[in-house]
Design a protein around this motif. Structure first.
Motif, PDB file in Angstrom:
ATOM      1  N   ALA A  80    -117.023  28.108  42.012  1.00  0.00           N
ATOM      2  CA  ALA A  80    -117.999  27.039  42.365  1.00  0.00           C
ATOM      3  C   ALA A  80    -119.275  27.326  43.133  1.00  0.00           C
ATOM      4  N   ALA A  81    -119.128  28.398  43.845  1.00  0.00           N
ATOM      5  CA  ALA A  81    -120.043  28.771  44.629  1.00  0.00           C
ATOM      6  C   ALA A  81    -121.059  29.641  43.889  1.00  0.00           C
ATOM      7  N   GLU A  82    -120.981  29.966  42.789  1.00  0.00           N
ATOM      8  CA  GLU A  82    -121.974  30.723  42.079  1.00  0.00           C
ATOM      9  C   GLU A  82    -122.374  29.945  40.830  1.00  0.00           C
ATOM     10  N   PHE A  83    -121.892  28.807  40.734  1.00  0.00           N
ATOM     11  CA  PHE A  83    -122.317  27.827  39.688  1.00  0.00           C
ATOM     12  C   PHE A  83    -123.868  27.538  39.656  1.00  0.00           C
ATOM     13  N   ARG A  84    -124.438  27.701  38.559  1.00  0.00           N
ATOM     14  CA  ARG A  84    -125.882  27.405  38.530  1.00  0.00           C
ATOM     15  C   ARG A  84    -126.043  26.551  37.320  1.00  0.00           C
ATOM     16  N   SER A  85    -126.896  25.562  37.232  1.00  0.00           N
ATOM     17  CA  SER A  85    -127.371  24.840  36.307  1.00  0.00           C
ATOM     18  C   SER A  85    -128.649  24.351  36.017  1.00  0.00           C
ATOM     19  N   PRO A  86    -129.192  24.155  34.969  1.00  0.00           N
ATOM     20  CA  PRO A  86    -130.414  23.790  34.565  1.00  0.00           C
ATOM     21  C   PRO A  86    -130.987  22.277  34.781  1.00  0.00           C
ATOM     22  N   HIS A  87    -129.647  21.620  35.223  1.00  0.00           N
ATOM     23  CA  HIS A  87    -129.999  20.111  35.470  1.00  0.00           C
ATOM     24  C   HIS A  87    -129.728  19.975  36.930  1.00  0.00           C
ATOM     25  N   GLY A  88    -130.478  18.969  37.378  1.00  0.00           N
ATOM     26  CA  GLY A  88    -130.153  18.481  38.782  1.00  0.00           C
ATOM     27  C   GLY A  88    -129.179  17.258  38.524  1.00  0.00           C
ATOM     28  N   TYR A  89    -128.246  16.985  39.723  1.00  0.00           N
ATOM     29  CA  TYR A  89    -127.326  16.053  39.595  1.00  0.00           C
ATOM     30  C   TYR A  89    -127.507  14.630  40.661  1.00  0.00           C
ATOM     31  N   ASP A  90    -127.264  13.635  40.142  1.00  0.00           N
ATOM     32  CA  ASP A  90    -127.430  12.166  40.863  1.00  0.00           C
ATOM     33  C   ASP A  90    -126.330  12.288  41.940  1.00  0.00           C
ATOM     34  N   LEU A  91    -125.177  12.778  41.568  1.00  0.00           N
ATOM     35  CA  LEU A  91    -124.065  12.788  42.547  1.00  0.00           C
ATOM     36  C   LEU A  91    -123.235  14.138  42.375  1.00  0.00           C
ATOM     37  N   VAL A  92    -123.062  14.736  43.628  1.00  0.00           N
ATOM     38  CA  VAL A  92    -122.068  16.185  43.639  1.00  0.00           C
ATOM     39  C   VAL A  92    -120.832  15.835  44.350  1.00  0.00           C
ATOM     40  N   LEU A  93    -119.798  16.091  43.829  1.00  0.00           N
ATOM     41  CA  LEU A  93    -118.591  15.797  44.316  1.00  0.00           C
ATOM     42  C   LEU A  93    -117.746  17.003  44.771  1.00  0.00           C
ATOM     43  N   SER A  94    -117.224  17.250  45.841  1.00  0.00           N
ATOM     44  CA  SER A  94    -116.432  18.406  46.376  1.00  0.00           C
ATOM     45  C   SER A  94    -115.139  17.700  47.101  1.00  0.00           C
ATOM     46  N   ILE A  95    -114.149  17.386  46.653  1.00  0.00           N
ATOM     47  CA  ILE A  95    -113.145  16.848  47.352  1.00  0.00           C
ATOM     48  C   ILE A  95    -111.945  18.181  47.925  1.00  0.00           C
ATOM     49  N   GLY A  96    -111.732  18.168  48.941  1.00  0.00           N
ATOM     50  CA  GLY A  96    -110.694  19.224  49.255  1.00  0.00           C
ATOM     51  C   GLY A  96    -111.077  20.607  48.857  1.00  0.00           C
ATOM     52  N   ALA A  97    -111.938  20.963  48.690  1.00  0.00           N
ATOM     53  CA  ALA A  97    -112.677  22.312  48.130  1.00  0.00           C
ATOM     54  C   ALA A  97    -113.260  23.092  49.055  1.00  0.00           C
ATOM     55  N   SER A  98    -113.639  22.885  50.270  1.00  0.00           N
ATOM     56  CA  SER A  98    -114.466  23.392  51.271  1.00  0.00           C
ATOM     57  C   SER A  98    -113.785  24.802  51.479  1.00  0.00           C
ATOM     58  N   HIS A  99    -112.683  25.146  51.155  1.00  0.00           N
ATOM     59  CA  HIS A  99    -112.441  26.534  51.355  1.00  0.00           C
ATOM     60  C   HIS A  99    -113.190  27.662  50.562  1.00  0.00           C
ATOM     61  N   ALA A 100    -113.708  27.096  49.448  1.00  0.00           N
ATOM     62  CA  ALA A 100    -114.520  27.767  48.480  1.00  0.00           C
ATOM     63  C   ALA A 100    -115.729  28.238  49.053  1.00  0.00           C
ATOM     64  N   PHE A 101    -116.296  27.307  49.954  1.00  0.00           N
ATOM     65  CA  PHE A 101    -117.818  27.614  50.338  1.00  0.00           C
ATOM     66  C   PHE A 101    -117.610  28.271  51.775  1.00  0.00           C
ATOM     67  N   GLY A 102    -116.429  28.133  52.570  1.00  0.00           N
ATOM     68  CA  GLY A 102    -116.325  28.669  53.839  1.00  0.00           C
ATOM     69  C   GLY A 102    -116.437  27.486  54.832  1.00  0.00           C
ATOM     70  N   GLY A 103    -116.230  26.413  54.650  1.00  0.00           N
ATOM     71  CA  GLY A 103    -116.260  25.181  55.374  1.00  0.00           C
ATOM     72  C   GLY A 103    -116.863  23.985  55.122  1.00  0.00           C
ATOM     73  N   LEU A 104    -117.022  22.911  55.766  1.00  0.00           N
ATOM     74  CA  LEU A 104    -117.602  21.712  55.231  1.00  0.00           C
ATOM     75  C   LEU A 104    -119.040  21.746  55.229  1.00  0.00           C
ATOM     76  N   LEU A 105    -119.827  22.375  56.209  1.00  0.00           N
ATOM     77  CA  LEU A 105    -121.363  22.381  56.161  1.00  0.00           C
ATOM     78  C   LEU A 105    -121.739  23.474  55.046  1.00  0.00           C
ATOM     79  N   PRO A 106    -121.205  24.600  54.844  1.00  0.00           N
ATOM     80  CA  PRO A 106    -121.538  25.298  53.703  1.00  0.00           C
ATOM     81  C   PRO A 106    -121.563  24.605  52.383  1.00  0.00           C
ATOM     82  N   THR A 107    -120.302  23.825  52.292  1.00  0.00           N
ATOM     83  CA  THR A 107    -120.024  22.900  51.153  1.00  0.00           C
ATOM     84  C   THR A 107    -121.372  21.884  50.820  1.00  0.00           C
ATOM     85  N   LEU A 108    -121.637  21.229  51.947  1.00  0.00           N
ATOM     86  CA  LEU A 108    -122.872  20.553  51.917  1.00  0.00           C
ATOM     87  C   LEU A 108    -124.112  21.120  51.610  1.00  0.00           C
TER      88      LEU A 108
END
Length: 249
Positions: free
Chosen positions: A96-124
């Protein structure tokens, strides 16, 4: 039995992989999803349960889900196809940390997955990179309901792994985010989640007496149950925040 297999079996009766009731999930989605056409992204989507539920009654939604568990992504695609909405959700088996998309999003969800980014603030920070102007983030993460004691820390946590709720929200606000709504999981939600987690795994073991992994499944359920009941029950909390973003100067 791999850790991901254990997790998949454990979530059979509680497909939302977080201590949130179905009613809480509905409320959070109703608060978070814009009216009309919108585009959603779930970073760390697992088997796609949040995106599948978001689609209910919202034919204008288009969504992407990302997770590095290929089996979970396959299950998510199958569920979407079975529900007849496979053309409205794209699932991606990758980090998930490496995902790239040509689209922007109105809502981004990440529930209980902060470990994939190294914490809450990096997730945000990762979520923000996918937002359209005016978009929002729905993020769920742990916090300390009370100071963790030795029994909690012996379950594998560290004292600085989380902050208390007020400090957690303060840290988010200090990064320019504006809380729009929030839900703190109740003890009942936690108990239902943990009983479902351990019970689903134990039930599978009892239903498969000849399976070579049944003992491992029972041991995993017992270990998890002990850590919960003797360790972090009432100490580890979970908060889900709907956040807007202050415009950057």
């Amino acid at each position: 039995m791999h850790r991901r297999q254990i997790s998949s079996l454990a979530h059979t009766l509680h497909p939302i992989a977080a201590p949130l009731s179905d009613a809480s999930v509905r409320t959070l989605l109703d608060r978070a999803i814009p009216h009309g056409a919108a585009r959603l992204l779930d970073l760390g989507c697992g088997s796609g349960t949040w995106l599948l539920r978001a689609q209910a009654g919202r034919p204008g939604l288009r969504a992407d889900g990302v997770d590095n568990d290929a089996d979970a992504i396959a299950a998510a695609r199958a569920s979407a196809d079975e529900a007849g909405i496979g053309d409205r959700i794209a699932f991606h088996a990758q980090d998930a940390a490496e995902f790239r998309s040509p689209h922007g999003y109105d809502l981004v969800l990440s529930i209980g997955a902060s470990h994939a980014f190294g914490g809450l603030l990096p997730t945000l920070k990762a979520a923000e990179s996918h937002l359209v102007p005016g978009g929002t983030v729905l993020v769920g993460d742990g916090f300390w309901e009370r100071e963790p004691d030795r029994r909690t820390l012996d379950c594998g946590f560290t004292a600085d792994e989380y902050d208390d709720l007020a400090t957690t929200v303060d840290r988010v606000v200090s990064e320019g985010w504006v809380p729009l709504y929030g839900h703190v999981s109740t003890l009942q939600e936690w108990d239902d989640y943990e009983w479902s987690w351990t019970g689903s795994l134990s039930r599978w073991a009892l239903d498969h007496p000849d399976h070579p992994d049944r003992v491992q499944a029972l041991d995993a359920a017992a270990e998890h149950r002990a850590a919960w009941l003797h360790g972090y029950r009432g100490t580890l909390g979970f908060v889900t925040l709907l956040l807007g973003r202050e415009p950057r100067p």
